[in-house]
Design an enzyme around this catalytic site. Structure first.
Site, short mmCIF file in Angstrom:
data_model
loop_
_atom_site.label_atom_id
_atom_site.label_comp_id
_atom_site.label_asym_id
_atom_site.label_seq_id
_atom_site.Cartn_x
_atom_site.Cartn_y
_atom_site.Cartn_z
N THR A 257 56.22 -54.05 -24.86
CA THR A 257 56.75 -52.63 -25.58
C THR A 257 57.63 -53.18 -26.77
O THR A 257 57.88 -54.38 -26.55
CB THR A 257 57.68 -51.62 -24.95
OG1 THR A 257 57.80 -50.56 -25.60
CG2 THR A 257 58.96 -52.14 -24.37
N HIS B 89 62.55 -45.03 -29.73
CA HIS B 89 62.44 -46.01 -28.75
C HIS B 89 63.67 -45.63 -27.48
O HIS B 89 64.85 -45.82 -27.88
CB HIS B 89 62.71 -47.80 -28.81
CG HIS B 89 62.11 -48.50 -28.11
ND1 HIS B 89 60.85 -49.06 -28.16
CD2 HIS B 89 62.41 -49.00 -27.01
CE1 HIS B 89 60.67 -49.63 -27.02
NE2 HIS B 89 61.51 -49.71 -26.33
N HIS C 105 57.50 -42.34 -23.55
CA HIS C 105 57.48 -42.63 -22.30
C HIS C 105 58.62 -41.66 -21.51
O HIS C 105 58.25 -41.10 -20.40
CB HIS C 105 58.46 -43.88 -22.32
CG HIS C 105 58.56 -44.60 -20.84
ND1 HIS C 105 57.56 -45.35 -20.04
CD2 HIS C 105 59.72 -44.61 -20.01
CE1 HIS C 105 58.04 -45.52 -18.93
NE2 HIS C 105 59.28 -45.17 -18.69
N HIS D 260 50.12 -46.06 -30.85
CA HIS D 260 50.42 -47.42 -30.96
C HIS D 260 49.35 -48.28 -30.33
O HIS D 260 49.54 -48.73 -29.33
CB HIS D 260 52.00 -47.74 -30.33
CG HIS D 260 52.32 -49.02 -30.86
ND1 HIS D 260 53.76 -49.33 -31.09
CD2 HIS D 260 51.43 -50.30 -31.07
CE1 HIS D 260 53.93 -50.49 -31.41
NE2 HIS D 260 52.75 -51.07 -31.38
N GLU E 43 51.38 -46.40 -35.23
CA GLU E 43 52.48 -47.41 -35.34
C GLU E 43 51.65 -48.81 -34.85
O GLU E 43 50.37 -48.80 -34.25
CB GLU E 43 53.42 -47.57 -34.02
CG GLU E 43 54.37 -46.20 -34.10
CD GLU E 43 55.26 -46.11 -32.90
OE1 GLU E 43 56.49 -45.36 -33.41
OE2 GLU E 43 55.12 -46.72 -31.85
#
Length: 240
Positions: free
Chosen positions: A100, A190, A214, A43, A70
């Site tokens: 984010t 996410h 993450h 991303h 992304e």
């Protein structure tokens, strides 16, 4: 089969904190594949605070699984995607200074813009996914924009999972069923983790792909990257 795409942004964040090339982002991407991941997600943001545009160029010819790029479709991003030609592009409505991703597209209000962008990527043979909240109307309009898939923004599910997982998953099931009715592929991402991923997949087993970064990097600090990826893959095995 649901695929696991590992987002390696956090690896780039660690590298950038000290300069140099340690950890090596390209090597980590290749190792994720070697350890069983079926895709790599990046991303890049305009300030290149983690993944750099050059990282994307370096990764594409050196991996054998799917590359998912992304990002917010600003001109610089669109040019990068058309240059690199990943397997998939995921359109995310990020502001430049956003830490984010924290919401999906209003696909109804942005229909003309998204239709134009999706059309450009489709012409280049790139599968296009639109990042949306778990809202049936937003899913339906994503189809009208010409998208191949939607990616459901799963932070609300993750935030409420321990409190009431049945209530937390309910809107996602409805949105996922709408995607299936519309003939759209289905991704999710996410804040998915080993705590909540298995239940999500159990309730929506027709999910095509989960994109996780993450949590995987955090877990890898304790378990190692190979074992961490093994456990995430185990969490998305279709049950009999």
């Amino acid at each position: 089969m649901t695929k696991l795409s590992v987002n390696i942004n956090k690896v780039a964040t660690i590298r950038n904190a000290r300069g140099g090339n340690n950890p090596d982002v390209l090597k980590v991407a290749m190792d994720c594949e070697r350890f069983g991941a079926q895709g790599i997600t990046v991303h890049p943001r305009p300030d290149e605070r983690h993944i750099r545009y050059q990282d994307v160029r370096d990764i594409k010819p050196n991996i054998t699984t799917e590359l998912n790029i992304e990002g917010n479709p600003i001109p610089k991003y669109i040019d990068l995607v058309l240059e690199v030609k990943p397997t998939q592009v995921t359109l995310v409505p990020d502001a430049d200074n956003q830490i984010t991703s924290n919401h999906g597209w209003d696909t109804k209000a942005n229909k003309l813009f998204l239709t134009d962008v999706v059309g450009r990527f489709n012409e280049a043979g790139i599968r296009t996914s639109i990042f949306v909240d778990p809202d049936e109307e937003m899913v339906a309009y994503a189809k009208e924009c010409g998208a191949d898939r939607v990616e459901l923004y799963t932070e609300p599910y993750a935030a409420n999972y321990l409190r009431d997982r049945e209530a937390a998953i309910a809107p996602f099931i409805k949105a996922a069923e709408e995607a299936r009715r519309q003939g759209l592929g289905l991704n999710a991402g996410h804040d998915l983790s080993l705590v909540n991923l298995h239940y999500y997949h159990k309730m929506i087993p027709w999910t095509d792909e989960v994109s996780i970064g993450h949590a995987i990097i955090c877990d890898a600090l304790y378990m190692g990257l190979h074992e961490t990826i093994r456990q995430y893959l185990a969490a998305i095995v279709n049950e009999e």
